[in-house]
Design an enzyme around this catalytic site. Sequence first.
Site, PDB file in Angstrom:
ATOM      1  N   LYS A  65      38.513  26.134  41.612  1.00 34.90           N
ATOM      2  CA  LYS A  65      38.163  27.226  42.455  1.00 34.90           C
ATOM      3  C   LYS A  65      37.086  27.070  43.544  1.00 34.90           C
ATOM      4  O   LYS A  65      37.247  27.771  44.708  1.00 34.90           O
ATOM      5  CB  LYS A  65      37.222  28.132  41.279  1.00 34.90           C
ATOM      6  CG  LYS A  65      38.052  28.919  40.377  1.00 34.90           C
ATOM      7  CD  LYS A  65      37.394  29.982  39.522  1.00 34.90           C
ATOM      8  CE  LYS A  65      38.370  30.352  38.567  1.00 34.90           C
ATOM      9  NZ  LYS A  65      37.668  31.199  37.612  1.00 34.90           N
ATOM     10  N   ASN A  74      34.689  44.662  31.718  1.00 33.01           N
ATOM     11  CA  ASN A  74      34.506  43.505  31.086  1.00 33.01           C
ATOM     12  C   ASN A  74      33.147  43.481  30.484  1.00 33.01           C
ATOM     13  O   ASN A  74      32.428  44.198  30.794  1.00 33.01           O
ATOM     14  CB  ASN A  74      35.040  42.137  31.861  1.00 33.01           C
ATOM     15  CG  ASN A  74      33.957  42.297  33.146  1.00 33.01           C
ATOM     16  OD1 ASN A  74      32.694  42.041  33.003  1.00 33.01           O
ATOM     17  ND2 ASN A  74      34.402  42.305  34.419  1.00 33.01           N
ATOM     18  N   PHE A 116      30.794  31.823  40.843  1.00 29.49           N
ATOM     19  CA  PHE A 116      30.625  31.613  39.396  1.00 29.49           C
ATOM     20  C   PHE A 116      32.006  31.777  38.675  1.00 29.49           C
ATOM     21  O   PHE A 116      32.905  32.430  39.005  1.00 29.49           O
ATOM     22  CB  PHE A 116      29.770  32.954  38.703  1.00 29.49           C
ATOM     23  CG  PHE A 116      28.268  32.555  39.291  1.00 29.49           C
ATOM     24  CD1 PHE A 116      28.047  32.736  40.585  1.00 29.49           C
ATOM     25  CD2 PHE A 116      27.301  32.224  38.196  1.00 29.49           C
ATOM     26  CE1 PHE A 116      26.453  32.753  40.773  1.00 29.49           C
ATOM     27  CE2 PHE A 116      26.064  31.985  38.511  1.00 29.49           C
ATOM     28  CZ  PHE A 116      25.590  32.143  39.910  1.00 29.49           C
ATOM     29  N   ASP A 157      39.975  41.770  38.007  1.00 31.59           N
ATOM     30  CA  ASP A 157      41.311  41.179  38.878  1.00 31.59           C
ATOM     31  C   ASP A 157      41.938  42.243  39.033  1.00 31.59           C
ATOM     32  O   ASP A 157      42.714  41.919  40.157  1.00 31.59           O
ATOM     33  CB  ASP A 157      41.627  39.969  37.996  1.00 31.59           C
ATOM     34  CG  ASP A 157      40.739  38.654  38.177  1.00 31.59           C
ATOM     35  OD1 ASP A 157      39.891  38.505  39.041  1.00 31.59           O
ATOM     36  OD2 ASP A 157      40.654  37.761  36.935  1.00 31.59           O
ATOM     37  N   PRO A 203      41.247  42.618  45.434  1.00 29.72           N
ATOM     38  CA  PRO A 203      41.105  41.694  46.435  1.00 29.72           C
ATOM     39  C   PRO A 203      40.076  40.784  45.895  1.00 29.72           C
ATOM     40  O   PRO A 203      39.224  40.979  45.212  1.00 29.72           O
ATOM     41  CB  PRO A 203      40.270  42.523  47.584  1.00 29.72           C
ATOM     42  CG  PRO A 203      39.731  43.585  47.092  1.00 29.72           C
ATOM     43  CD  PRO A 203      40.688  44.006  45.915  1.00 29.72           C
ATOM     44  N   ASP A 204      40.033  39.477  46.270  1.00 29.42           N
ATOM     45  CA  ASP A 204      39.559  38.330  45.750  1.00 29.42           C
ATOM     46  C   ASP A 204      38.199  38.166  46.849  1.00 29.42           C
ATOM     47  O   ASP A 204      38.352  37.920  48.139  1.00 29.42           O
ATOM     48  CB  ASP A 204      40.120  37.029  45.905  1.00 29.42           C
ATOM     49  CG  ASP A 204      39.055  35.894  45.384  1.00 29.42           C
ATOM     50  OD1 ASP A 204      37.835  35.982  45.613  1.00 29.42           O
ATOM     51  OD2 ASP A 204      39.789  35.041  44.426  1.00 29.42           O
ATOM     52  N   ILE A 205      37.146  38.889  46.510  1.00 33.23           N
ATOM     53  CA  ILE A 205      36.021  39.110  47.426  1.00 33.23           C
ATOM     54  C   ILE A 205      35.608  37.560  48.166  1.00 33.23           C
ATOM     55  O   ILE A 205      35.347  37.638  49.419  1.00 33.23           O
ATOM     56  CB  ILE A 205      34.697  39.548  46.999  1.00 33.23           C
ATOM     57  CG1 ILE A 205      35.223  40.890  46.149  1.00 33.23           C
ATOM     58  CG2 ILE A 205      33.536  39.770  47.785  1.00 33.23           C
ATOM     59  CD1 ILE A 205      34.113  41.769  45.357  1.00 33.23           C
TER      60      ILE A 205
HETATM   61  O1  C5P Z   1      38.737  33.471  40.088  1.00 32.04           O
HETATM   62  P1  C5P Z   1      37.553  34.032  39.099  1.00 32.04           P
HETATM   63  O2  C5P Z   1      37.703  35.680  39.097  1.00 32.04           O
HETATM   64  O3  C5P Z   1      37.650  33.254  37.922  1.00 32.04           O
HETATM   65  O4  C5P Z   1      36.417  33.563  40.182  1.00 32.04           O
HETATM   66  C1  C5P Z   1      35.122  33.876  39.913  1.00 32.04           C
HETATM   67  C2  C5P Z   1      34.412  33.914  41.069  1.00 32.04           C
HETATM   68  O5  C5P Z   1      34.914  34.794  42.046  1.00 32.04           O
HETATM   69  C3  C5P Z   1      33.209  34.577  40.902  1.00 32.04           C
HETATM   70  O6  C5P Z   1      31.947  34.387  41.562  1.00 32.04           O
HETATM   71  C4  C5P Z   1      33.382  35.991  41.282  1.00 32.04           C
HETATM   72  O7  C5P Z   1      32.482  36.895  41.618  1.00 32.04           O
HETATM   73  C5  C5P Z   1      34.552  35.864  42.263  1.00 32.04           C
HETATM   74  N1  C5P Z   1      35.515  36.874  42.224  1.00 32.04           N
HETATM   75  C6  C5P Z   1      35.680  37.671  43.611  1.00 32.04           C
HETATM   76  N2  C5P Z   1      36.509  38.375  43.699  1.00 32.04           N
HETATM   77  C7  C5P Z   1      37.426  38.642  42.556  1.00 32.04           C
HETATM   78  C8  C5P Z   1      37.215  38.031  41.390  1.00 32.04           C
HETATM   79  C9  C5P Z   1      36.358  37.250  41.256  1.00 32.04           C
HETATM   80  O8  C5P Z   1      34.953  37.475  44.536  1.00 32.04           O
HETATM   81  N3  C5P Z   1      38.310  39.754  42.735  1.00 32.04           N
END
Ligand code: C5P
Length: 404
Positions: free
Chosen positions: A335, A208, A321, A277, A303-305
């Site tokens: 969020k 990105n 963020f 994502d 994974p969503d960290i």
């Molecule tokens: O859900 P979204 O990706 O828009 O959320 C953004 C926030 O989540 C940012 O702080 C980003 O660093 C974090 N994030 C994450 N893991 C992901 C995608 C985004 O922790 N896979």
Amino acid sequence: MAFTGKRILLGVSGGIAAYKAAELARRLVSGGAAVKVVMTRAAQEFVTPLTFQALTGEEVATTMFGPGSEPLEHVALGQKVDALVLAPATANLLGKMAAGIGDDLLTTILLAATKPILVCPAMNCEMWANPAVQENVARLRDRGLTVLQPEAGELACGAVGYGRLPEPETILEALAKLVTPQDLAGRRILVTAGPTHEDMDPVRFLTNRSSGKQGYALAKVAWRRGAEVCLISGPSHLPAPQGVERLEVRSAREMLDAVLARFPQTEALLMAAAVGDYHPTSRAEHKIKRGSQELTVHLTQNPDILKEVAALKKRQVVVGFAAETRDLEATARRKLEDKGLDLIVANQVNRPDSGFAVDTNEVAIIGRKNLLVRLPLLSKEEVAAKVLDQVVALLPTRQGGKSA
Ligand code: C5P
């Protein structure tokens, strides 16, 4: 700017690197500082006081006695400023400081100074290695002065080794720290920054437009405020900020592993990275050949960290963020709840001067209990400072000066 409203005394002693002090003076002035230059007699053999006067707009102080010198200036000058920087500091100046000698205006000012002093030595490498010089440096450090390490390289005398005056950037950062209140002193802060690269084959990846600038600014400003900062960075062209430990990762899954490894020792996590994502479900071993009209690539969710970290959260402050092109604040607040965050920085990314790859940003900081701080368009360093102000307010206070 780091030096807005700050008054800096720049002491210049007589080494060939004195000419580089002119650039330092200019950078300080453009960073917002009022700069008073004091030169030793030998320094004036290399550069004229007029050079510094033209750059700073202030008369240069050179002598204790005689025309132009005010009574008791030697006491007042080192007390009226916010910090003193000695660049270059010669072996002779280091020796006089270590021994407590005040035989000219600069050394006398230093004896009477009550403000932080940054010493930037520059000399021939053999001189720097001399045990007398090294002992003097150790004594100055023991007394609480910040003495920078000279850089390695080719020296004016032709020798190669340690002795060069550190780059202006290095000196300015160290000085910025000395004039910044240390409200994050000793706090362990973890920052993520940049994009991720999700490989499709050995030469192609999904990514990105993130440059890492906002995350790097957070790491830089947190260090200036006294934090111990670890920066987990996706691929970025930016240099590692001074004093910050940088761990480089590529994919979202690598970033997850790095964040999970560091999170337990962390007091605040700022997830400024634009984490991909999705990643290609399979990574081709060899370069995918051009063939049929259409190519289908299957993607698997990363994974969503932040969500994984939320499960491990104890007393840490966690900041996310949200880069959005519409419904910014409502989406960001959702969020905040979903990911179990303490704060979220909502970031407008569909304007040319805000968001990805530019030096300015327009954000709103959203928190629990309806906290909403809408900020105007600011530099990314100014945004970082505002976000860190909110983090400081949420950090648990320490008992007995130990970490919480
Ligand atoms: O859900 P979204 O990706 O828009 O959320 C953004 C926030 O989540 C940012 O702080 C980003 O660093 C974090 N994030 C994450 N893991 C992901 C995608 C985004 O922790 N896979």
